[in-house]
Design an enzyme around this catalytic site. Structure first.
Site, mmCIF file in Angstrom:
data_model
loop_
_atom_site.group_PDB
_atom_site.id
_atom_site.type_symbol
_atom_site.label_atom_id
_atom_site.label_comp_id
_atom_site.label_asym_id
_atom_site.label_seq_id
_atom_site.Cartn_x
_atom_site.Cartn_y
_atom_site.Cartn_z
ATOM 1 N N LYS A 194 0.823 -1.006 0.053
ATOM 2 C CA LYS A 194 0.025 0.079 -0.029
ATOM 3 C C LYS A 194 0.758 1.027 0.046
ATOM 4 O O LYS A 194 0.743 2.351 -0.519
ATOM 5 C CB LYS A 194 -0.908 0.000 1.142
ATOM 6 C CG LYS A 194 -2.169 -0.975 1.101
ATOM 7 C CD LYS A 194 -3.371 -0.225 1.714
ATOM 8 C CE LYS A 194 -4.536 -1.042 1.238
ATOM 9 N NZ LYS A 194 -5.647 -0.976 2.083
ATOM 10 N N LYS A 221 -4.491 -7.869 -7.832
ATOM 11 C CA LYS A 221 -5.703 -8.181 -7.151
ATOM 12 C C LYS A 221 -6.699 -6.917 -7.618
ATOM 13 O O LYS A 221 -6.277 -6.114 -7.796
ATOM 14 C CB LYS A 221 -5.830 -8.626 -5.877
ATOM 15 C CG LYS A 221 -5.649 -7.416 -4.920
ATOM 16 C CD LYS A 221 -5.947 -7.774 -3.527
ATOM 17 C CE LYS A 221 -6.371 -6.432 -2.517
ATOM 18 N NZ LYS A 221 -7.289 -6.624 -1.672
ATOM 19 N N LYS A 274 -10.678 -2.006 -4.379
ATOM 20 C CA LYS A 274 -11.401 -1.079 -4.378
ATOM 21 C C LYS A 274 -10.645 0.213 -4.228
ATOM 22 O O LYS A 274 -11.250 1.322 -4.598
ATOM 23 C CB LYS A 274 -12.595 -1.008 -3.333
ATOM 24 C CG LYS A 274 -12.274 -1.208 -1.965
ATOM 25 C CD LYS A 274 -13.450 -1.404 -1.163
ATOM 26 C CE LYS A 274 -13.015 -1.646 0.350
ATOM 27 N NZ LYS A 274 -14.010 -1.882 1.204
HETATM 28 P P1 ATP Z 1 -8.348 -2.287 -0.428
HETATM 29 O O1 ATP Z 1 -7.573 -2.963 -1.894
HETATM 30 O O2 ATP Z 1 -8.645 -0.887 -0.693
HETATM 31 O O3 ATP Z 1 -7.541 -2.328 0.702
HETATM 32 P P2 ATP Z 1 -10.241 -4.265 -0.486
HETATM 33 O O4 ATP Z 1 -10.595 -4.277 -2.169
HETATM 34 O O5 ATP Z 1 -9.090 -5.561 -0.310
HETATM 35 O O6 ATP Z 1 -9.399 -2.919 -0.154
HETATM 36 P P3 ATP Z 1 -11.639 -4.743 1.772
HETATM 37 O O7 ATP Z 1 -12.493 -3.877 2.328
HETATM 38 O O8 ATP Z 1 -10.124 -4.560 2.407
HETATM 39 O O9 ATP Z 1 -11.155 -4.582 0.236
HETATM 40 O O10 ATP Z 1 -11.803 -6.300 1.736
HETATM 41 C C1 ATP Z 1 -13.008 -6.854 1.917
HETATM 42 C C2 ATP Z 1 -12.919 -8.390 2.310
HETATM 43 O O11 ATP Z 1 -12.919 -8.788 0.719
HETATM 44 C C3 ATP Z 1 -11.640 -9.072 2.591
HETATM 45 O O12 ATP Z 1 -12.194 -10.091 3.302
HETATM 46 C C4 ATP Z 1 -10.756 -9.211 1.547
HETATM 47 O O13 ATP Z 1 -9.772 -10.283 2.011
HETATM 48 C C5 ATP Z 1 -11.656 -9.666 0.662
HETATM 49 N N1 ATP Z 1 -11.106 -9.231 -0.817
HETATM 50 C C6 ATP Z 1 -10.471 -8.163 -1.080
HETATM 51 N N2 ATP Z 1 -10.147 -8.165 -2.327
HETATM 52 C C7 ATP Z 1 -10.084 -9.537 -2.908
HETATM 53 C C8 ATP Z 1 -9.964 -9.978 -3.959
HETATM 54 N N3 ATP Z 1 -9.536 -9.511 -5.179
HETATM 55 N N4 ATP Z 1 -10.509 -11.274 -4.176
HETATM 56 C C9 ATP Z 1 -11.095 -11.870 -3.040
HETATM 57 N N5 ATP Z 1 -11.456 -11.513 -1.911
HETATM 58 C C10 ATP Z 1 -11.022 -10.115 -1.782
#
Ligand code: ATP
Ligand code: LTN
Length: 329
Positions: A115, A197, A200
């Site tokens: 990050k 990955k 968001k």
């Molecule tokens: P950021 O990338 O901004 O940190 P994020 O997209 O990972 O955010 P979070 O709110 O942190 O979103 O994650 C919510 C849940 O979704 C967590 O359990 C995380 O492991 C899961 N998750 C996030 N991205 C993925 C992905 N690409 N594939 C599968 N699960 C995911």
């Protein structure tokens, strides 16, 4: 009290929640509600580890509650609450900072490094310490299981290490939790770059599909998704990561088996496949948004109020136990 195992998970109310988080995390929570005692948090104190606009944050907290409800989390079965409304989370985080977590642990966390990149010096201390707050979230509820996407596995490992250290020093205070990670769909990749990955916080919104995206826009994003060289629809994560990712999304949102999809698309091209996938995504979003739009602000308020009350009761009694054990109470 029944002897069901306890499950805890949470999502940050930051950015637009996308299909990756739905597939990797929330979709498995829904199925687990019958079997376990579930606690689901909207982790707003995690969200403020990076800059947030207050007005938008307030909005996104409510949006996340609606997303939980529309996805099928039932407030009569599970506790749904906002992290900041239960102060035991930050109190325990501080105790864990002092008594369980070590600098060496946090220095290993790959999410922090990914990050901040080269901007370590300007990152907030909270962002560095984020996994300790997450450990506090989990340990306060005597959690057995933590269903998350693969990117959170290392953080759950840290919660385990901290729990074991504290148990060694102060007696058996914490349950040592375990991550639950799906076999398929635990790491959904970006639509335009299948090496990254789907996230968001990605500034390019064409890389992901938000649950609240306009449906035509979502279809366009699928049609624009990159594909691999060759023409065949096969599931090969190494050689054909883009198609493997799209097959996973298809299977997860369309309730299909990947081998069956591969069979059905034998002899067909990427164009046909993407057109059908766009329809599958559109149908999923349509159904989801229908449910989402029916949830009132009043319902959100009630869910949060009742959730905070129930969560507080559990968290406070655990925190008191810890305070006694370490000698501050
Ligand atoms: P950021 O990338 O901004 O940190 P994020 O997209 O990972 O955010 P979070 O709110 O942190 O979103 O994650 C919510 C849940 O979704 C967590 O359990 C995380 O492991 C899961 N998750 C996030 N991205 C993925 C992905 N690409 N594939 C599968 N699960 C995911
Ligand atoms: N770090 C998680 C969100 C999170 C969480 C938790 C998940 C905060 N506390 C406790 C499971 C259990 C993320 O999704 N980024």
């Amino acid at each position: 009290m029944d002897n069901k195992k306890i499950l805890f998970s949470g999502v940050q109310p930051s950015g637009s929640f996308n299909i990756a988080g739905y597939i990797g995390a929330i979709s498995q929570w829904v199925k687990m509600q019958e079997k376990y005692r579930c606690v689901f948090s909207i982790v707003d104190y995690h969200a403020i580890t990076v800059k947030q606009d207050p007005q938008t944050l307030r909005q996104q907290i409510k949006e996340m509650v609606k997303i939980y409800l529309a996805a099928g989390i039932d407030p009569n079965k599970s506790i749904i609450f906002q992290q900041s409304s239960v102060s035991a989370h930050t109190e325990l985080a501080w105790i864990l900072n002092c008594c369980g977590a070590r600098m060496a642990d946090l220095n290993k966390m790959t999410q922090f490094k990914d990050k901040v990149g080269a901007n370590q010096e300007s990152a907030s201390v909270g962002l560095f310490d984020y996994p300790v707050l997450m450990a506090a979230d989990i340990l306060l509820y005597s959690t057995d299981l933590v269903p998350v996407g693969e990117d959170q596995k290392q953080h759950v490992e840290l919660a385990r290490d901290i729990a074991k250290r504290i148990n060694n020093q102060f007696g058996d205070l914490f349950v040592v939790p375990q991550a639950v990670i799906k076999e398929e769909g635990a790491r959904i990749m970006s639509l335009l770059n299948p090496d990254n990955k789907m996230s968001k916080s990605d500034p390019n919104q064409n890389n992901s599909i938000a649950l609240l995206d306009n449906i035509d826009l979502a279809k366009k994003k699928i049609m624009k998704a990159v594909t691999d060289s060759g023409t065949e629809i096969v599931y090969d994560k190494e050689e054909k990561p883009a198609i493997a990712n799209l097959l996973t999304i298809y299977a997860q949102l369309g309730n299909r088996e990947i081998p069956r999809l591969v069979k059905d698309y034998k002899g067909k091209g990427y164009g046909d496949f993407k057109k059908d996938l766009a329809e599958v995504v559109a149908k999923f979003l349509n159904d989801f948004q229908d449910k989402y739009n029916k949830i009132s602000e009043k319902e959100v308020e009630n869910v949060l109020r009742e959730g905070a009350r129930r969560a507080e009761k559990i968290a406070k009694s655990k925190l008191d136990e810890i305070k006694k054990a370490i000698g501050v109470k």
